[in-house]
Design a protein around this motif. Sequence first.
Motif, mmCIF file in Angstrom:
data_model
loop_
_atom_site.group_PDB
_atom_site.id
_atom_site.type_symbol
_atom_site.label_atom_id
_atom_site.label_comp_id
_atom_site.label_asym_id
_atom_site.label_seq_id
_atom_site.Cartn_x
_atom_site.Cartn_y
_atom_site.Cartn_z
ATOM 1 N N ARG A 58 40.733 36.878 33.478
ATOM 2 C CA ARG A 58 40.026 35.620 33.740
ATOM 3 C C ARG A 58 38.526 35.753 33.486
ATOM 4 O O ARG A 58 37.856 34.766 33.174
ATOM 5 N N VAL A 59 37.998 36.973 33.640
ATOM 6 C CA VAL A 59 36.550 37.145 33.519
ATOM 7 C C VAL A 59 36.126 38.222 32.521
ATOM 8 O O VAL A 59 35.043 38.133 31.934
ATOM 9 N N ARG A 112 30.951 42.139 29.962
ATOM 10 C CA ARG A 112 30.138 41.270 30.816
ATOM 11 C C ARG A 112 29.606 42.084 31.992
ATOM 12 O O ARG A 112 30.300 42.939 32.524
ATOM 13 N N TYR A 152 36.318 42.421 40.382
ATOM 14 C CA TYR A 152 36.971 41.113 40.374
ATOM 15 C C TYR A 152 38.403 41.204 40.909
ATOM 16 O O TYR A 152 38.847 40.339 41.678
ATOM 17 N N PHE A 159 28.737 39.364 40.264
ATOM 18 C CA PHE A 159 29.330 38.459 39.281
ATOM 19 C C PHE A 159 30.691 37.951 39.761
ATOM 20 O O PHE A 159 30.983 36.746 39.696
ATOM 21 N N ALA A 160 31.535 38.864 40.238
ATOM 22 C CA ALA A 160 32.867 38.472 40.698
ATOM 23 C C ALA A 160 32.777 37.495 41.868
ATOM 24 O O ALA A 160 33.536 36.517 41.946
ATOM 25 N N ARG A 166 30.368 35.416 42.545
ATOM 26 C CA ARG A 166 29.934 34.099 42.045
ATOM 27 C C ARG A 166 31.102 33.334 41.429
ATOM 28 O O ARG A 166 31.283 32.137 41.678
ATOM 29 N N GLU A 167 31.910 34.040 40.625
ATOM 30 C CA GLU A 167 33.027 33.378 39.962
ATOM 31 C C GLU A 167 34.067 32.870 40.961
ATOM 32 O O GLU A 167 34.730 31.868 40.712
ATOM 33 N N TYR A 223 22.980 36.866 39.403
ATOM 34 C CA TYR A 223 24.396 36.540 39.590
ATOM 35 C C TYR A 223 24.658 35.849 40.931
ATOM 36 O O TYR A 223 25.800 35.480 41.234
#
Length: 412
Positions: free
Chosen positions: A23-24, A53, A63, A92-93, A95-96, A120
């Motif tokens: 997914r990311v 990323r 993630y 980052f994870a 935030r997503e 992030y």
Amino acid sequence: MPDTTLAGPTLAEFEAARAVVARVAEVTPMESSRFLSEVLGSPVYLKCENLQRTGSYKIRGAYNRLAKLTDEEKARGVVAASAGNHAQGVAFAARELGIAATIFMPVGVALPKLQATRNYGAEVILRGHSVDEPLRAAAEFAASTGAVLIPPFDHPDVVAGQGTLGLEILDQVPDLDTVIVPIGGGGLISGVASALKQKFATQGRTVRIIGVQAANAAPYPLSLRTGVPTEITLSPTIADGIAVSKPGILNFEIIKNAVDEVITVTDDDIARAMLVLIERAKLVVEPAGAVSVAAILTGQVVNSGTTVAILSGGNIDPLVMERVLSRGLAASDRYLKIRLMLPDRPGQLARVAELISEANANVVEVLHTRHSRNSLISEVELELSVETRGPEHVQRVLGHLLEAGYEPRIDF
């Protein structure tokens, strides 16, 4: 031959994690390297997680771990401690997935890593001057607030996420024989080794897994000899991304069964590898991410067949890169610092410059001082930075100065 009955995630769990991580995470490039293939004597490929990323593989495990949290755990938020890649992966994870994240980082963390983590969306708290202090602070924060502590390597969900890289490698290089993997705490190599060993077992094939640590931060060789995770005292290393003093407990159990060999490389070896990657592959790789290539260049990898070297990250402060590349040039005998004692009279500096020019070397920096403690009142000290073209050229430059009656000393 390592045991294929492994602790940690099953092959089905690695496959499930792959669907989550997709997914990311990007499917990063797999680049062939003619230069390294010639060095090794067999095909070499570079798995470019430095182009992932957030700049490293860490997004995979972070993630996958955060995606497994319950709604109640997500509502409590997450906390982590890191000097770089893990921090960015967790931020980052989070935030997503819409999760509040607090990251503890050391006071001296590189500015690009600090800014990226904040960008992030994480709240960053600076604490202490080493990774140990932020780790303690993160644990205390989790205990007092209920936030979920996200470990950098020692958790089955993190291992499963990192292992998705192994499955991706096999898709890109089906005739794979050997994978060379950087090791810090062991999250990446335990995931990659476990996933690949299990996958190859279903095909009736074998794969060789080689781990690489920085010589100044290498708890795994000692731990594997003693049979238990053993803590060491770290020495300074440019490979700060893998400077971990003790193996993860779960990671160690997987590694002792699934990894065929663990070797070490010096900081000079790493600096040379970074230089090779920039010049030959046009890839910017952080020191921790370049140890796999350093292992090839030092001749410690032999009879490996089709080989993949994982470049685990590319997050490096430009100021650090400048110093490391200078070190790499010096280690490759392409940058030479010389000290000379000269009579304090006119024409000596010009004479030395002329001799170096006659040896076809280029002076790039000069320091001329009367204030050295090593010199007599009638002498001056001359420090020269010289561009050279390898070991033979270095000896020619030094020999030319010796023949002229000077006594050059190499300044390391």
